[in-house]
Design an enzyme around this catalytic site. Structure first.
Site, PDB file in Angstrom:
ATOM      1  N   ASP A  64     -60.593 -88.286 -47.707  1.00 20.17           N
ATOM      2  CA  ASP A  64     -60.261 -88.233 -49.218  1.00 20.17           C
ATOM      3  C   ASP A  64     -60.230 -89.699 -49.687  1.00 20.17           C
ATOM      4  OD1 ASP A  64     -59.780 -85.658 -48.395  1.00 20.17           O
ATOM      5  OD2 ASP A  64     -57.682 -85.643 -48.802  1.00 20.17           O
ATOM      6  N   ARG A  69     -57.301 -83.579 -51.502  1.00 17.37           N
ATOM      7  CA  ARG A  69     -56.275 -82.741 -51.662  1.00 17.37           C
ATOM      8  C   ARG A  69     -55.257 -83.268 -53.149  1.00 17.37           C
ATOM      9  NH1 ARG A  69     -53.015 -84.245 -46.925  1.00 17.37           N
ATOM     10  NH2 ARG A  69     -53.623 -82.132 -45.909  1.00 17.37           N
ATOM     11  N   TYR A  96     -64.646 -77.965 -43.648  1.00 16.27           N
ATOM     12  CA  TYR A  96     -64.473 -78.672 -42.419  1.00 16.27           C
ATOM     13  C   TYR A  96     -65.900 -79.173 -41.906  1.00 16.27           C
ATOM     14  CZ  TYR A  96     -59.846 -76.824 -42.240  1.00 16.27           C
ATOM     15  OH  TYR A  96     -58.778 -76.302 -42.949  1.00 16.27           O
TER      16      TYR A  96
HETATM   17  O1  LIG Z   1     -56.664 -77.968 -42.644  1.00 17.36           O
HETATM   18  P1  LIG Z   1     -55.949 -79.328 -42.377  1.00 17.36           P
HETATM   19  O2  LIG Z   1     -56.409 -79.785 -41.310  1.00 17.36           O
HETATM   20  O3  LIG Z   1     -54.765 -79.296 -42.834  1.00 17.36           O
HETATM   21  O4  LIG Z   1     -56.878 -80.386 -43.389  1.00 17.36           O
HETATM   22  C1  LIG Z   1     -56.941 -80.252 -44.765  1.00 17.36           C
HETATM   23  C2  LIG Z   1     -56.833 -81.199 -45.271  1.00 17.36           C
HETATM   24  O5  LIG Z   1     -57.477 -82.652 -44.409  1.00 17.36           O
HETATM   25  C3  LIG Z   1     -58.148 -83.319 -45.560  1.00 17.36           C
HETATM   26  O6  LIG Z   1     -59.364 -83.426 -45.352  1.00 17.36           O
HETATM   27  C4  LIG Z   1     -57.681 -84.820 -45.260  1.00 17.36           C
HETATM   28  O7  LIG Z   1     -56.324 -85.042 -45.228  1.00 17.36           O
HETATM   29  P2  LIG Z   1     -55.493 -85.985 -44.110  1.00 17.36           P
HETATM   30  O8  LIG Z   1     -56.145 -87.076 -44.714  1.00 17.36           O
HETATM   31  O9  LIG Z   1     -54.117 -85.898 -44.326  1.00 17.36           O
HETATM   32  O10 LIG Z   1     -55.933 -85.968 -42.887  1.00 17.36           O
HETATM   33  C5  LIG Z   1     -57.632 -82.943 -46.936  1.00 17.36           C
HETATM   34  O11 LIG Z   1     -58.719 -83.201 -47.922  1.00 17.36           O
HETATM   35  C6  LIG Z   1     -57.394 -81.263 -46.783  1.00 17.36           C
HETATM   36  O12 LIG Z   1     -56.454 -81.030 -47.427  1.00 17.36           O
HETATM   37 MG   LIG Z   2     -52.558 -87.381 -45.814  1.00 16.35          MG
END
Ligand SMILES: O=P(O)(O)OC[C@H]1O[C@](O)(COP(=O)(O)O)[C@@H](O)[C@@H]1O
Ligand SMILES: [Mg+2]
Ligand SMILES: Nc1ncnc2c1ncn2[C@@H]1O[C@H](COP(=O)(O)OP(=O)(O)O)[C@@H](O)[C@H]1O
Length: 543
Positions: free
Chosen positions: A310, A355, A461
C-alpha cells in the site's frame, strides 16, 4: 550535530520569454499566467481537505504548537526535530557497553573464512563505513509560498528549515560480538513482493559479520507462541534462491501473542537481534517489543524493514513491493481495457488493493494511460447525480464508446454498509467497493435504457503474491543489508527506509503515527486527473 544554516540565494535564473533578451518585452504578454490558468483549469480543483487528512498527508510534524512570533522558533524546531529523530541505542540502557571494531569489512571477508574471533579485520584502513554524524536531508524542495503546488510549509512564510535524519549503513564500531548473536527474522501482516529478497539479504549480511545462529520465526508473531511451530534455521545456503519466488519463506500471519509473550519467547530462545518485516501494525509491535526489552534490561536490537504494497509508511520515497504491485496491476488494467474496448459500450472495472491509501490505484492508473476514472480512499466521490461517476461513464460511452474505471479497495466506504468487523490484527474489514461499483453501473445503465457491457476484474492477491521486480529487488537488498548494519551498530526500535534516494534509519514511532495518504492537492494526484481526464465526482456542498 551542529545545525547547518543555509541562506537561499538563487544564482541560477532560467531563461524566459519575458526576459529583456526579447526586444519589445514579452512576445506573449502574461503568457505564463495564461498557460497555467488554462492548464490548471482542468486540474486545479483545490479539493477541500479535512484538517485530519491534511495532517496525515503532510509527513513531518504538527505545527500548531509552534509560536512563530518567537525569533528563535526555527532553532527550536530543529532542536526538537533532532531529538525526535534521534535513534534509540543499546547504550541508552547499557551505558557501560563498549563497542568493538566492526567485523564487517569486505576487504577482509572475501572469501569468508568464517571462524571468529580470530578473523576480525586488521587495522587496515577501509573507507566503507558511515560516520554516526552523517545525515540525509529529508525535504529537498524550498517552497517559496504555501500556495506552491504540494507545499509543505512549517510557518506561514514558508521558511526554509532543514530536516536531517540519520544515514543508514555499516559503522566502524559495533555493539555485538558476532559469535554471541542469535538473530531471528519474522515476517508479519499480508504478503508483499520482495519479502524473500529481504530475508535473503539479512541472512547473507549477518553471515558476513560472522553470525552463525540465524533463525526464521514461522508465520509472523504467531510463531513466537504456537508450540507446533518451530524455528527455521537459516544460512546463505538455505536462502540462496528464495528471491526467485514470491511470498515469504517463513510464512506470514495477522494477530498473534501479546508483546509480553513475544519478549518471554525471545528471552527463552536467547534471541538478541530481531529483524521484523511488516507494515504499520508490525512496526507498532516491533516498537513495543523494543520498549519491553528496554524495560527488562535485555540487550536486544529490534530493527524493522517496512513492508507494505500500500506504500502507506510515512517519510519514505516508497516501500519495497510497491513498484512490483503497480507493475502487476498493469496486466489487470490492460485486460480491462481490451475487454471494454472490444465490446459494444464496454466498461471495465478493476479493483486494486489499498486499505486507506490510494497509491497503488493512482500509480497504476497513471502508468497504464488506459484508465478513465480512478477512485481512491482519500478523495470522496458520488456515484449518482449530474456530477456522479455514473453520469460520467454515460458521457464516456457516448464519446469514446468504452471506459475503464480503477477503484482502490478502501475508496467510497461511505457508500457501503459499515460492518464494524475487524481482522485478527484489529484492521477494519472493508466492504467490497469493487462489487458495489460494478452492480451500480449495471443497474444504472439498465434503468436509463442504455446498453453497457460491464466486466469486473479483481486481481487483488495477484499483485502481491508475485516475485519482486528488478527495481524492488535492489531496494530489498539495500534495506536488508542496512537493517543488519543498524542492529550491529547498536540501534534498536528503528526502521530503515529510502528518503530522497538515500537510505536512512528512522525511529519507529515517527513512521507509523498514521498511515501515509495520497494528498488530493498533490501534483501526483493532479497528474493522475490530467491523465484520466476525470472531473470531480462531488459538489462543494457535499463536503
Ligand atoms: O486479506 P488480507 O491478508 O487481510 O490482506 C488484505 C490487505 O493487505 C494489504 O494489501 C496490505 O496490508 P498490510 O500492509 O497490512 O499487510 C491491504 O491493501 C489489504 O487490505
Ligand atoms: Mg497495515
Ligand atoms: N498496535 C499494535 N501493537 C502491537 N502489535 C500489533 C499492533 N498492531 C498490529 N500488531 C501486530 O502486528 C502484526 C501485523 O499487523 P497487521 O496490521 O496485520 O499488518 P501490517 O504490519 O502489515 O500492518 C500482527 O501480528 C498484529 O497482531
Amino acid at each position: 550535530m551542529g545545525t547547518i544554516s543555509h541562506v537561499i540565494t538563487p544564482k541560477l535564473t532560467l531563461p524566459h520569454l519575458t526576459s529583456s533578451r526579447f526586444h519589445g518585452g514579452s512576445l506573449f504578454p502574461h503568457s505564463n499566467d495564461r498557460v497555467s490558468t488554462l492548464k490548471l483549469a482542468r486540474v486545479s480543483r483545490k479539493i477541500r481537505v479535512s484538517s485530519e487528512l491534511k495532517s496525515q498527508t503532510s509527513s513531518t510534524i504538527s505545527h500548531s504548537a509552534i509560536d512563530f512570533s518567537d525569533p528563535d522558533w526555527k532553532a527550536k524546531f530543529q532542536e526538537d526535530f533532532e531529538a525526535r529523530f534521534r535513534l534509540p541505542h543499546i547504550t541508552d540502557v547499557f551505558p557501560d557497553d563498549l563497542p568493538i571494531p566492526s567485523t564487517f569489512c569486505l576487504k577482509m571477508r572475501t572469501p569468508i573464512t568464517g571462524d571468529f574471533p580470530g578473523n576480525y579485520p586488521s587495522d587496515e584502513e577501509w573507507h566503507g563505513y558511515i560516520n554516526n554524524n552523517d545525515r540525509v536531508l529529508l525535504k529537498t524542495i524550498h517552497y517559496s509560498s504555501p500556495t506552491s503546488a504540494g507545499a509543505e510549509c512549517i510557518d506561514p512564510g514558508c521558511t526554509w528549515v532543514e530536516q536531517w535524519v540519520h544515514r543508514a549503513g555499516p559503522r566502524e564500531k559495533i555493539y555485538f560480538q558476532p559469535e554471541h548473536v542469535k538473530a531471528a527474522i519474522v515476517t508479519c501482516g499480508g504478503l508483499c513482493p520482495g519479502l524473500n529478497d529481504v530475508i535473503r539479504q539479512i541472512v547473507i549480511t549477518l553471515e558476513i559479520y560472522g553470525v552463525n545462529k540465524i533463525v526464521g520465526i514461522p508465520f509472523g508473531y504467531r510463531g513466537f507462541s504456537d508450540q507446533e511451530l518451530t524455528e527455521v534455521p537459516l544460512s546463505r545456503k538455505v536462502v540462496q534462491n528464495i528471491h526467485l519466488s514470491g511470498g515469504s519463506l517463513l510464512g506470514v500471519s495477522r494477530g498473534g501473542p501479546s508483546v509480553n509473550d513475544i519478549v518471554d519467547s525471545l528471552e527463552k530462545r536467547g534471541i538478541n537481534m530481531l529483524f521484523v518485516l511488516g507494515g504499520n501494525g508490525t512496526h507498532a509491535g516491533a516498537n513495543a517489543i523494543h520498549n519491553e526489552c528496554c524495560k527488562r534490561r535485555l540487550k536486544v536490537a529490534v530493527v524493522g524493514v517496512p513492508k507494505t504494497i500500500d506504500n502507506d509508511i510515512l517519510l519514505m520515497d516508497k516501500t519495497f513491493g510497491f513498484d512490483t504491485a503497480v507493475e502487476e496491476a498493469q496486466r489487470a488494467i490492460n485486460s480491462a481495457y481490451i475487454e471494454a474496448h472490444s465490446a459494444y459500450h464496454g466498461i471495465g472495472v478493476v479493483k486494486l488493493m489499498g486499505r486507506s491509501s490510494g497509491f497503488i490505484a493512482m500509480h497504476a492508473s497513471l502508468s497504464s494511460g488506459q484508465v478513465d476514472i480512478c477512485l481512491i480512499p482519500e478523495v470522496p466521490f458520488k456515484l449518482h447525480g449530474p456530477h456522479g461517476v455514473l453520469n460520467h461513464l454515460k458521457y464516456l460511452l457516448q464519446t469514446k464508446g468504452s471506459a475503464v474505471l480503477c477503484v482502490a479497495e478502501g475508496a467510497g466506504q461511505d457508500l457501503l454498509q459499515k460492518t464494524n468487523a475487524t481482522d485478527a490484527s484489529g484492521n477494519a474489514v472493508l466492504g467490497d467497493i469493487g462489487v458495489r461499483v460494478q452492480q451500480e453501473i449495471k443497474k444504472y445503465f439498465k434503468e436509463i435504457g442504455v446498453h453497457a457491457d460491464v466486466k469486473y476484474i479483481d486481481p487483488t492477491y495477484m499483485i502481491r503474491a508475485c516475485r519482486a521486480n528488478a527495481s524492488d529487488g535492489i531496494l530489498c537488498t539495500v534495506l536488508g543489508q542496512n537493517a543488519v548494519h543498524g542492529a550491529f551498530a547498536g540501534f534498536s526500535g528503528i526502521t530503515v527506509g529510502i528518503c530522497n534516494t538515500h537510505y536512512a534509519y528512522l525511529p519507529i514511532p515517527e513512521v507509523i503515527s498514521h498511515p501515509r495518504l495520497v494528498d488530493p492537492n498533490s501534483r501526483m494526484w493532479h497528474r493522475c486527473l490530467t491523465s484520466t481526464g476525470q472531473p470531480d465526482f462531488f459538489d462543494d456542498y457535499d463536503l
